[in-house]
Design a protein around this motif. Structure first.
Motif, short mmCIF file in Angstrom:
data_model
loop_
_atom_site.label_atom_id
_atom_site.label_comp_id
_atom_site.label_asym_id
_atom_site.label_seq_id
_atom_site.Cartn_x
_atom_site.Cartn_y
_atom_site.Cartn_z
N MET A 1 0.67 -1.26 0.06
CA MET A 1 0.14 -0.04 -0.04
C MET A 1 0.89 1.31 0.08
N THR A 2 2.09 1.18 0.79
CA THR A 2 2.77 2.58 0.94
C THR A 2 3.26 2.70 -0.48
N ARG A 3 3.80 1.58 -1.07
CA ARG A 3 4.43 1.94 -2.67
C ARG A 3 3.62 2.40 -3.45
N ALA A 4 2.16 1.87 -3.46
CA ALA A 4 1.28 2.39 -4.50
C ALA A 4 0.87 3.64 -4.37
N LEU A 5 0.73 4.06 -2.88
CA LEU A 5 0.45 5.75 -2.69
C LEU A 5 1.74 6.51 -3.26
N ALA A 6 2.86 5.97 -2.78
CA ALA A 6 4.10 6.70 -3.09
C ALA A 6 4.16 6.85 -4.61
N GLU A 7 3.81 5.89 -5.34
CA GLU A 7 3.99 6.12 -6.77
C GLU A 7 3.07 7.10 -7.18
N ARG A 8 1.72 7.18 -6.51
CA ARG A 8 0.83 8.12 -6.97
C ARG A 8 1.13 9.54 -6.71
N LEU A 9 1.59 9.65 -5.32
CA LEU A 9 2.12 10.91 -4.99
C LEU A 9 3.24 11.50 -5.83
N ALA A 10 4.08 10.56 -6.13
CA ALA A 10 5.28 11.06 -6.76
C ALA A 10 4.97 11.55 -8.20
N LYS A 11 3.99 11.08 -8.70
CA LYS A 11 3.38 11.43 -10.16
C LYS A 11 2.77 13.00 -9.94
N ARG A 12 2.49 13.43 -8.66
CA ARG A 12 1.83 14.85 -8.46
C ARG A 12 3.07 15.73 -8.15
N GLY A 13 4.33 15.06 -7.76
CA GLY A 13 5.42 15.80 -7.30
C GLY A 13 5.21 15.99 -5.83
N VAL A 14 4.71 15.11 -5.10
CA VAL A 14 4.69 15.16 -3.67
C VAL A 14 5.55 13.87 -3.19
N PRO A 15 6.61 14.25 -2.35
CA PRO A 15 7.34 12.92 -1.68
C PRO A 15 6.41 12.17 -0.56
N PHE A 16 6.62 10.84 -0.71
CA PHE A 16 5.72 10.41 0.41
C PHE A 16 6.13 10.71 1.76
N GLY A 17 7.20 11.04 2.10
CA GLY A 17 7.42 11.73 3.34
C GLY A 17 6.69 12.99 4.08
N HIS A 18 5.87 13.42 2.98
CA HIS A 18 5.18 14.84 3.09
C HIS A 18 3.75 14.36 3.51
N TRP A 19 3.43 13.18 3.23
CA TRP A 19 1.93 12.73 3.08
C TRP A 19 1.45 12.59 4.70
N ALA A 20 2.20 12.15 5.71
CA ALA A 20 1.93 12.01 7.09
C ALA A 20 1.60 13.53 7.65
N PHE A 21 2.50 14.36 7.35
CA PHE A 21 2.36 15.80 7.79
C PHE A 21 1.14 16.48 7.13
N LEU A 22 1.02 16.18 5.75
CA LEU A 22 -0.01 17.03 5.28
C LEU A 22 -1.39 16.32 5.62
N ARG A 23 -1.40 15.16 5.91
CA ARG A 23 -2.95 14.50 6.32
C ARG A 23 -3.25 14.97 7.81
N ILE A 24 -2.21 15.33 8.78
CA ILE A 24 -2.44 15.72 10.06
C ILE A 24 -2.58 17.16 9.79
N LEU A 25 -2.06 17.98 9.12
CA LEU A 25 -2.35 19.41 9.07
C LEU A 25 -3.78 19.89 8.19
N TRP A 26 -4.35 18.84 7.39
CA TRP A 26 -5.47 19.15 6.74
C TRP A 26 -6.60 18.88 7.96
N GLN A 27 -6.30 18.07 9.10
CA GLN A 27 -7.45 17.86 10.12
C GLN A 27 -7.04 18.96 11.25
#
Length: 126
Positions: A1-27
């Motif tokens: 799941m991590t790899r699948a999401l990381a690949e999709r995020l990378a296509k949008r120019g967003v590193p996977f390492g930013h995902w957790a922080f973004l999710r928290i800040l959106w909340q």
């Protein structure tokens, strides 16, 4: 799941390492850098590095207040806030793919078990 999401995020120019922080800040926007690290389960140095890159990408702003120069508060920029509409559907897509063909009761049981495991680990670190 991590790899699948990381690949999709990378296509949008967003590193996977930013995902957790973004999710928290959106909340909950406007957290201290320390609290954000705690919620993400990351070390403060890792968080600092990620937030510096996120600030350079225009996703967040980090500021101190006049009243408290010790804490650094992290706020989403308009660009960071807008990412929610683009990125959350990617995670939802990965989740749908992952559970395809799995009985709803099995998915629910798995989620309950994973939440319990995460809570147990969090309590063990307190």
């Amino acid at each position: 799941m991590t790899r699948a999401l990381a690949e999709r995020l990378a296509k949008r120019g967003v590193p996977f390492g930013h995902w957790a922080f973004l999710r928290i800040l959106w909340q909950e926007d406007g957290l201290t850098q320390r609290r954000l690290a705690e919620l993400a389960g990351m070390t403060e140095p890792t968080t600092t590095g990620a937030l510096k890159a996120m600030e350079q990408a225009g996703y967040v702003r980090r500021r101190q207040t006049r009243e408290n120069r010790k804490n650094i508060y992290v706020r989403l920029s308009a660009r960071g806030r807008a990412l929610e509409k683009a990125l959350v559907p990617l995670a939802e897509e990965v989740n749908k793919i992952a559970v395809r063909g799995v009985a709803a009761a099995d998915v629910a049981a798995t989620r309950r078990a994973l939440v319990a495991i995460a809570e147990n680990l969090a309590r063990s670190q307190e």
